[in-house]
Motif scaffolding. Structure first.
Motif, mmCIF file in Angstrom:
data_model
loop_
_atom_site.group_PDB
_atom_site.id
_atom_site.type_symbol
_atom_site.label_atom_id
_atom_site.label_comp_id
_atom_site.label_asym_id
_atom_site.label_seq_id
_atom_site.Cartn_x
_atom_site.Cartn_y
_atom_site.Cartn_z
ATOM 1 N N TYR A 22 54.360 25.295 30.114
ATOM 2 C CA TYR A 22 54.794 24.717 31.596
ATOM 3 C C TYR A 22 55.859 25.684 32.235
ATOM 4 N N ASP A 23 56.785 26.391 31.598
ATOM 5 C CA ASP A 23 57.849 26.713 31.855
ATOM 6 C C ASP A 23 57.485 28.419 32.517
ATOM 7 N N ALA A 24 57.150 28.341 30.516
ATOM 8 C CA ALA A 24 56.647 29.955 30.579
ATOM 9 C C ALA A 24 55.597 30.429 31.503
ATOM 10 N N HIS A 25 54.476 29.691 31.903
ATOM 11 C CA HIS A 25 53.223 29.308 32.535
ATOM 12 C C HIS A 25 53.933 29.854 34.224
ATOM 13 N N GLY A 26 54.716 28.937 34.336
ATOM 14 C CA GLY A 26 55.292 29.197 35.516
ATOM 15 C C GLY A 26 55.856 30.439 36.158
ATOM 16 N N LYS A 27 56.265 31.360 35.392
ATOM 17 C CA LYS A 27 56.831 32.728 35.713
ATOM 18 C C LYS A 27 55.801 33.221 35.815
ATOM 19 N N ILE A 28 54.613 33.106 35.763
ATOM 20 C CA ILE A 28 53.312 34.480 35.317
ATOM 21 C C ILE A 28 52.600 34.381 37.024
ATOM 22 N N LYS A 29 53.501 35.325 37.437
ATOM 23 C CA LYS A 29 52.760 35.344 39.174
ATOM 24 C C LYS A 29 51.595 36.749 39.252
ATOM 25 N N PHE A 30 50.633 36.535 39.767
ATOM 26 C CA PHE A 30 49.417 36.683 40.137
ATOM 27 C C PHE A 30 50.114 38.159 40.851
ATOM 28 N N LYS A 31 49.872 39.237 40.949
ATOM 29 C CA LYS A 31 50.617 40.531 42.084
ATOM 30 C C LYS A 31 49.681 40.213 43.183
ATOM 31 N N THR A 32 50.276 40.363 44.660
ATOM 32 C CA THR A 32 49.287 39.886 46.112
ATOM 33 C C THR A 32 48.721 41.522 46.443
ATOM 34 N N ASP A 33 49.817 42.005 45.397
ATOM 35 C CA ASP A 33 48.477 43.275 46.288
ATOM 36 C C ASP A 33 47.395 43.482 45.323
ATOM 37 N N LEU A 34 47.416 42.751 44.433
ATOM 38 C CA LEU A 34 45.921 43.543 43.903
ATOM 39 C C LEU A 34 45.330 42.151 44.107
ATOM 40 N N ALA A 35 45.336 40.834 44.876
ATOM 41 C CA ALA A 35 44.245 40.399 45.326
ATOM 42 C C ALA A 35 43.098 40.548 45.374
ATOM 43 N N LEU A 36 41.959 39.820 45.354
ATOM 44 C CA LEU A 36 40.592 40.500 45.853
ATOM 45 C C LEU A 36 40.300 40.174 47.216
ATOM 46 N N TRP A 37 40.717 41.207 47.884
ATOM 47 C CA TRP A 37 40.243 40.905 49.395
ATOM 48 C C TRP A 37 41.677 41.289 50.204
ATOM 49 N N ALA A 38 42.470 41.991 48.892
ATOM 50 C CA ALA A 38 44.089 41.939 49.784
ATOM 51 C C ALA A 38 43.624 42.646 51.762
ATOM 52 N N LYS A 39 42.802 43.635 51.730
ATOM 53 C CA LYS A 39 42.711 44.452 52.949
ATOM 54 C C LYS A 39 41.318 44.564 53.507
ATOM 55 N N GLY A 40 40.560 43.316 53.285
ATOM 56 C CA GLY A 40 39.124 42.426 53.668
ATOM 57 C C GLY A 40 37.797 43.098 52.065
#
Length: 525
Positions: free
Chosen positions: A73-91
């Motif tokens: 649980y703790d290790a998983h909580g430290k893994i964050k997707f980079k929002t700059d790489l989000a699908l459709w981050a720019k449309g």
């Protein structure tokens, strides 16, 4: 900004995709790597699910269980997707998509795909999509291990920071949830429930193994997601058309195909948590007055009756079935919206209500409520679902359409007075010895029909019980100066510990004034 190594990876990947004719809009998703194109349609997905049901089940292979077990649980909580790489981050969609990493509790990979112009391409997993500590076990996973789930972020031009706020999340088996008007997550839904609380059988949890994101037109206020369901006894194809309005609205089409016989097939299942409320709270079990994501099951029957059934934390697993034909709707609601009734910073007072609105005739079946004992708030112990009357046997198939309303209140409120509280305690009269086996119930109603009663008119309660005897029946206005706020009290005398099914509504002459209150009372020795 990308470093040189990331840039070279991206350039290599996009060059190959461009040669394959990959759409320009997808090329804009810098940093994501895609697989080869393949034709996609909802009808094709249904055929795939149908064909799978004719073959033996093969469980999704976990890429590296020994590594995933280290991502607790703790290790998983430290893994964050980079929002700059989000699908459709720019449309083109207003709603970027981010992804959940796999871990100890999410070991089955979910394959994510982007669909555009009838072509689907898988989004290939890479560890560098995620921010994680240098010593994270996730860095040891093999290439293209897969994702655990996804979420839709708030609109890029909305009032909230989309990078920090999401409104829909799919994670684990076929579970998903959404926030409501009060911007808070709470109860969950899932694609299908298989053999919940069936004696002698283990519940199955089929998985959404493949997700397909349909690329929307610029300016669209909806998102469309397709999902392939797979499990030991069932397969399915799902389409979710979701809208982020004041409430979250989901239109769901599903086709289900049976691999094996199933005793209890649950359509449009809802899963919630109910520990205790003002109805029944063990002495000093917790410092908070109430703890629950939902406090009752609301039903709108095919005949038009409006019903409210407060939830229980029962002494054993209890399944209640409410026979129906073409119900107008049902849902798990959180009616109590007063912060002081919870006093908790996790905001139980803001948890969404979830209403199921069937589309088309669902025929005969039952709304079934499963209540499981719990001694903590960490367990989802309540399930509500539609169970068709027709048996679910190997080779059978079903199709259902329904709309989900994730909202603060039920979307089609009754004009009748609603039940707003259920309380009980020792029966008998004050100042006298309280007799054993007698419970006093207090049921409160609030609404316009009670507010409009002529002066001096007292509504009459219509009471029934599956067993036991009523006494000391009294109906009165609640002395809080709130117009239309009334309560009915009565004593119930019973013997034994078998549950008692209670029913009550208020009327004035032939006029029905309130919804119907149902309650399952569990006498104690």
């Amino acid at each position: 900004m990308f470093d040189r190594r990331q840039f070279l990876q991206f350039a290599t990947a996009t060059a190959g995709l461009a040669a394959a004719g990959f759409p320009a809009s997808a090329l804009a998703q810098q940093g994501l790597r895609y697989g080869a194109p393949s034709a996609f349609s909802f009808e094709g997905l249904k055929k795939r699910a149908r064909d799978m049901a004719a073959s033996p089940y093969v469980a999704p292979a976990s890429p590296s269980p020994e590594i995933l077990n280290q991502i607790d649980y703790d290790a998983h909580g430290k893994i964050k997707f980079k929002t700059d790489l989000a699908l459709w981050a720019k449309g083109p969609s207003e709603f970027p998509v981010t992804f959940f990493h796999m871990g100890r509790y999410f070991q089955k990979p979910v394959h994510m795909h982007v669909v555009e112009k009838g072509q689907a391409r898988e989004i290939l997993y890479e560890a560098n999509y995620f921010d994680m500590p240098a010593d994270s076990p996730a860095r040891k996973l093999p290439e293209n291990s897969g994702f655990a789930g996804f979420r839709f972020q708030e609109p890029r031009d909305g009032k909230l920071d989309w990078r920090k706020n999401d409104w829909v999340a799919f994670l684990g088996a076929s579970y998903f949830r959404a926030i409501g008007e009060l911007y808070q997550y709470g109860l969950s839904a899932r694609g299908l429930a298989v053999d919940v609380a069936v004696f002698g059988k283990n519940e199955e949890f089929p998985d959404f193994t493949n997700i397909y994101f349909d690329t929307p037109q610029v300016g669209s206020d909806t998102v469309t997601v397709y999902a392939l369901l797979d499990g030991p006894s069932v397969t399915g194809a799902y389409r979710f058309v979701m809208q982020r309005a004041a409430a979250v609205i989901m239109d769901i089409d599903c086709a289900v195909f049976m691999r094996k016989d199933v005793s209890r097939l649950g359509i449009a299942p809802l899963t919630s948590m109910y520990w205790f409320s003002e109805t029944a709270k063990p002495s000093a079990i917790d410092w908070r007055p109430e703890i629950h994501d939902s406090d009752g099951l609301a039903m709108w029957t095919g005949s038009g009756e409006r019903i409210w059934r407060p939830l229980n934390n029962p002494p054993r697993i209890i399944t209640s079935a409410f026979a129906e034909q073409n119900p107008k709707g049902f849902g798990l609601l959180q009616r109590d919206r007063v912060f002081d009734h919870y006093l908790d910073g996790v905001y139980y007072d803001r948890r969404p209500s979830l209403w199921i609105e069937p589309q088309g005739g669902w025929g005969k079946g039952s709304i079934q409520l499963v209540e499981i004992p719990t001694d903590d708030e960490i367990h989802d112990n309540v399930v509500v679902m539609w169970v068709p009357a027709d048996s679910a046997r190997a080779g059978d198939s079903f199709e259902f359409r329904y709309r989900m309303h994730w909202s603060a209140e039920e979307p089609f409120p009754t004009s009748l007075a609603r039940c707003v509280a259920t309380r009980f305690g020792n029966g008998g009269q004050a100042g006298t010895a309280r007799p054993k086996g007698v419970r006093k119930f207090m049921v409160e109603f609030l609404g316009e029909p009670l507010k409009k009663l002529p002066a001096g008119v007292i509504p009459r309660p219509v009471l029934t019980a599956s067993r036991g005897e009523f006494s000391n029946i009294l109906t009165e206005a609640v002395p809080d100066d709130v117009p239309g706020h009334w309560r009915t009290q009565f004593d119930l005398t019973t013997q034994g510990t078998e549950p008692v099914e209670l029913r009550c509504f208020l009327r004035n002459g032939e006029e029905v004034l309130s919804e119907t209150w149902l309650y399952q009372y569990h006498p104690t020795p």
